[in-house]
Design a protein around this motif. Sequence first.
Motif, PDB file in Angstrom:
ATOM      1  N   UNK A 257      -3.138  -7.043 -12.254  1.00  0.00           N
ATOM      2  CA  UNK A 257      -3.403  -7.223 -10.828  1.00  0.00           C
ATOM      3  C   UNK A 257      -2.768  -8.514 -10.305  1.00  0.00           C
TER       4      UNK A 257
ATOM      5  N   UNK B 264       0.066  -9.168  -7.296  1.00  0.00           N
ATOM      6  CA  UNK B 264      -0.571  -9.829  -6.144  1.00  0.00           C
ATOM      7  C   UNK B 264       0.288 -10.996  -5.670  1.00  0.00           C
TER       8      UNK B 264
ATOM      9  N   UNK C 222      -2.418  -0.805  -9.293  1.00  0.00           N
ATOM     10  CA  UNK C 222      -3.591  -1.628  -8.946  1.00  0.00           C
ATOM     11  C   UNK C 222      -3.531  -2.128  -7.504  1.00  0.00           C
TER      12      UNK C 222
ATOM     13  N   UNK D 296      -4.584   0.464  -4.700  1.00  0.00           N
ATOM     14  CA  UNK D 296      -6.005   0.481  -4.356  1.00  0.00           C
ATOM     15  C   UNK D 296      -6.268  -0.501  -3.217  1.00  0.00           C
ATOM     16  N   UNK D 297      -5.620  -1.666  -3.301  1.00  0.00           N
ATOM     17  CA  UNK D 297      -5.798  -2.678  -2.254  1.00  0.00           C
ATOM     18  C   UNK D 297      -5.221  -2.153  -0.927  1.00  0.00           C
TER      19      UNK D 297
ATOM     20  N   UNK E 151      -7.453   0.302   0.727  1.00  0.00           N
ATOM     21  CA  UNK E 151      -8.673  -0.267   1.291  1.00  0.00           C
ATOM     22  C   UNK E 151      -8.443  -0.850   2.673  1.00  0.00           C
TER      23      UNK E 151
ATOM     24  N   UNK F  58      -8.390   5.482  -8.156  1.00  0.00           N
ATOM     25  CA  UNK F  58      -8.877   4.819  -9.377  1.00  0.00           C
ATOM     26  C   UNK F  58      -8.799   5.758 -10.571  1.00  0.00           C
TER      27      UNK F  58
END
Lengths: 303, 265
Positions: B198, B202, B214, B217-218, B221, B236
């Motif tokens: 992650x 990031x 990963x 997913x962010x 959201x 997920x």
Amino acid sequence: MKKPKSGSLLRMKRAEVLSGYLFITPIIILLGLFVFYGLFYVFKLSFYKWDGFMPETMVFRGLKNYSILIKDPLSLKAIVNVVIFMLSTVTVQMFLGLCIALLLRPKLLGHSFFKAIVYIPVTLSTVVIARTFMGLYEPYFGIINVFLRNMGLDSLTRVWLGDPKTALWCIIIANIFQWTGAQMVFYIAGLTTISEDVFEAAQIDGAGFWKTLKSIVWPGLWSTHTTVIVLGIVGAIKTFDIVWLLTQGGPGNSTQFPATMLYQAVAQNSQAGYGAAISVFMIVISVLLSALQISFNKKKQEA
Amino acid sequence: MFKSISRKERIITQVLLIIITAIYLIPMGFVILSSFKVGGIKNYTYLFTSGFPILRMIFNSVFVSIMQVLLIVGVSSPAAFAFSKINFPGRDKIFLVIMLTMSISLLCFITPLFQTMKFLGWMNTYAALILPAATFWLPIAILILKNYFDSLGNELMEATKIEGGGYITIWYSVYAPLSKPATVNVIVFAFINSWNDYLNPLLFSRTEEMRTLPMAVISLSSSIHGARPEIIFACLVIMAIPSIIIYLFFQKHLGEGMTSGAVKG
């Protein structure tokens, strides 16, 4: 006759030295570019005030970043949080890991299934673990609050991640869920190093479960304990993902960790110099812990 | 309990194991059930048909993980061999320094990494997604492989030398193939680690096209993509399946490595 022989030996020696350096050149380049350069960089930067954008705006400020860091009440909070996190995750994971390893030892029906289920979270991304637990902690539809309401315990329901009293414990529980499988594997490996004869002797002497556990198994797993403890401490110092994903250090800074302070300083508040001081602090502790771990391993090999 | 087990102890053990497993299965079951809420299987097809770049993100994850594994094995195997079997000045000191950096978090170097990436023009490129994270995993790979090379004797090396083979031949055609069990451990754990990573994306991925799973997913959201919980849970599940399959498939071959794999956390 003697001379050419020693010459060829020398040549062989030189070939050996050269190929040695050749073999480690790629890793030295990569570590140099990303780690060693970074070490010098953050050490130097920790004495400067800088927003992280234009190199011209760097201003030397001596030890000020460090004095701000020491005086910042958030630093104390972050250290307290890391210590609570460390103590609780390490002790609970040790206890659970050892218990599960012991339960799996008799190889009962389905033991490899049980082992796989406990280990699977270790193989999952922290993103998956964090989102799963966000679902469990969710105030309206989350399993925990729904369960409590159904039991008539409405007074116990909480906004788990939004309450400064419970947020840190939510992070700790998610972390324990994720990593207990790893400690279990350490203890399974550790248990196999205790000789069967010792257990047999204990049984002949009439030692019961607790007696055997206390006087044979627990001390016999000494090197496993040290590994698990050191790794737990190392992991705690670095902890970032699970905190950032669950709470981003909130609510109201109640779950700040050194790593989240560092990320916020550099990526959100443009305080690259201050962030570098936090980095130096974390690097020193990480390197000391690695040194400790290496000396433990040396002792283990010599013993 | 430790040597032979009575009927009563057997029942207690079995019951405790079932309880623990149930505790572990509840969150996992919750995710799977939630991923089918509202739309059923449509939650999964939605991910692929709504214009969300999930295929690109899956490709990124696969590509980045494979490249990291190739890089880690390609760099750590010869280095571990050198640290174990070749004598050269400063060898043990260099090895010690590498081991001391092992547990430093990549996050500590956030500013120098940003500067390096900007200087090289690598921000938001595959180079940035692959190189830093792989480099930070190298020390543990070297440790696993060096321990294994140490356990192999020197006899084969002497034999190859007499036949006139250099160190590259000795490593490539003798010791590298012999180190297969340890190398499999490195491959599996490096892959899982990279697949799950992650922090590195990031820091270095800036657009949706350069995100890995990963980070998907962010993205999901955020409100641009509706932030629908059931869609996030479906994502997920998609993300978790490869890790679990790889672990189950290689489970039997993962001995010591299962413990070393946890080192990097």
